[in-house]
Scaffold this motif. Structure first.
Motif, PDB file in Angstrom:
ATOM      1  N   THR A 183       0.841  -1.190   0.000  1.00 15.88           N
ATOM      2  CA  THR A 183       0.000   0.000   0.000  1.00 15.88           C
ATOM      3  C   THR A 183       0.880   1.245   0.000  1.00 15.88           C
ATOM      4  N   VAL A 184       0.290   2.333  -0.471  1.00 11.92           N
ATOM      5  CA  VAL A 184       1.026   3.594  -0.508  1.00 11.92           C
ATOM      6  C   VAL A 184       1.234   4.089   0.922  1.00 11.92           C
ATOM      7  N   PRO A 185       2.449   4.478   1.302  1.00  7.51           N
ATOM      8  CA  PRO A 185       2.674   4.994   2.663  1.00  7.51           C
ATOM      9  C   PRO A 185       1.804   6.222   2.936  1.00  7.51           C
ATOM     10  N   VAL A 186       1.369   6.354   4.172  1.00  4.79           N
ATOM     11  CA  VAL A 186       0.520   7.478   4.542  1.00  4.79           C
ATOM     12  C   VAL A 186       1.240   8.801   4.293  1.00  4.79           C
ATOM     13  N   ALA A 187       2.538   8.841   4.591  1.00  8.27           N
ATOM     14  CA  ALA A 187       3.304  10.075   4.396  1.00  8.27           C
ATOM     15  C   ALA A 187       3.281  10.506   2.932  1.00  8.27           C
TER      16      ALA A 187
END
Length: 279
Positions: A192-196
């Motif tokens: 998944t794409v990192p939250v940052a």
């Protein structure tokens, strides 16, 4: 015959073959012009014509030294050639780092640790061949042919492993097998794409601009739900505390960025048009 004596005695064969291979290419290879131009010689000598002449002269010297080694002669020329290669490679690495070695092909691979490794084998092999304990190579092979063949083969494979010319024959297939049967190199990378990264993109998006003047904090919370990633920021609208909520689409069914402003005291969703700054 001891191991060290045998190792010293077979060096004329291995090192001689290396020099003969390199020299033959520099004199008769079909791509010598390209190889010379990709090396550091044009920078060192000032022109491509002089670089090609020096390249061919180096090949002639390598062939002569190889013939001396094959004939059983003990000569310091091998050590000189090896040290000369090391000095040249150091110059190329410092002054023209993008240049190739040009040792045995017109490869575009820049000078690296493998080039230094091959030159070091020539220099060290020349030292070993000059030792008083070293006997002519044919006597070494005659005294212990199995051990001599094993050492010569192992050193030859090391030389081939240090040669980028053969990467397509063994290194690339080896990497393909490692990817097919070994541990996948991306196994530890989150899917998944990192939250940052999501927050970075949101804060530079068009959806962020109309509410940027309201936000008074960094990212406070985030979670994923039904294909959306929710990001929340604290803010103020006049004297009221509000929460700015961004919903970022994470799948092909949830595309784009949506923004809402929620009044903390009442839970009321305030229309975006109500707090956009005047133009």
């Amino acid at each position: 015959m001891t191991f060290f004596v045998l190792l010293a005695s077979i060096q004329p064969v291995v090192v001689g073959a290396m020099l003969a291979w390199a020299g033959a290419y520099k004199l008769a290879g079909r791509t010598v012009g390209v190889a010379a131009s990709r090396s550091a010689l044009p920078r060192l000598l000032g022109s491509h014509r002089r670089a090609l002449a020096a390249y061919r002269l180096t090949g002639l010297i390598e062939l002569v030294v190889a013939l001396v080694l094959f004939g059983g002669g003990k000569t310091p020329s091998t050590v000189i050639v090896g040290l000369g290669f090391l000095c040249y490679l150091a110059y190329a690495k410092m002054v023209v780092p993008q240049s190739s070695c040009g040792c045995t092909s017109a490869s575009t691979s820049p000078v690296g640790w493998r080039s230094f490794g091959r030159a070091a084998i020539v220099a060290v092999g020349g030292v070993l061949a000059m030792l008083p304990i070293a006997v002519p190579w044919w006597k070494g092979f005659g005294a212990d042919p199995i051990c001599a063949m094993f050492l010569a083969t192992a050193e030859s494979l090391l030389v081939l492993g240090l040669s980028p010319d053969f990467d397509r024959r063994w290194l690339r297939p080896a990497r393909a097998l490692r990817l097919k049967y070994g541990r996948h190199p991306l196994v530890d990378v989150p899917d998944t794409v990192p939250v940052a990264a999501t927050a970075y993109n949101v804060e530079r998006s068009e959806a962020f601009t109309p509410v940027a003047h309201l936000i008074s904090s960094g990212l406070q919370d985030s979670w994923d739900a039904e294909g959306w990633r929710i990001l929340t920021y604290a803010g103020r609208l006049d004297d009221r505390e509000v929460t700015i909520v961004f919903a970022v689409g994470m799948t092909t069914d949830t595309v784009g960025i949506r923004v809402s402003v929620v009044e903390e005291q009442t839970g009321q969703i305030i229309p975006v048009e109500a707090f956009q700054p005047a133009g």
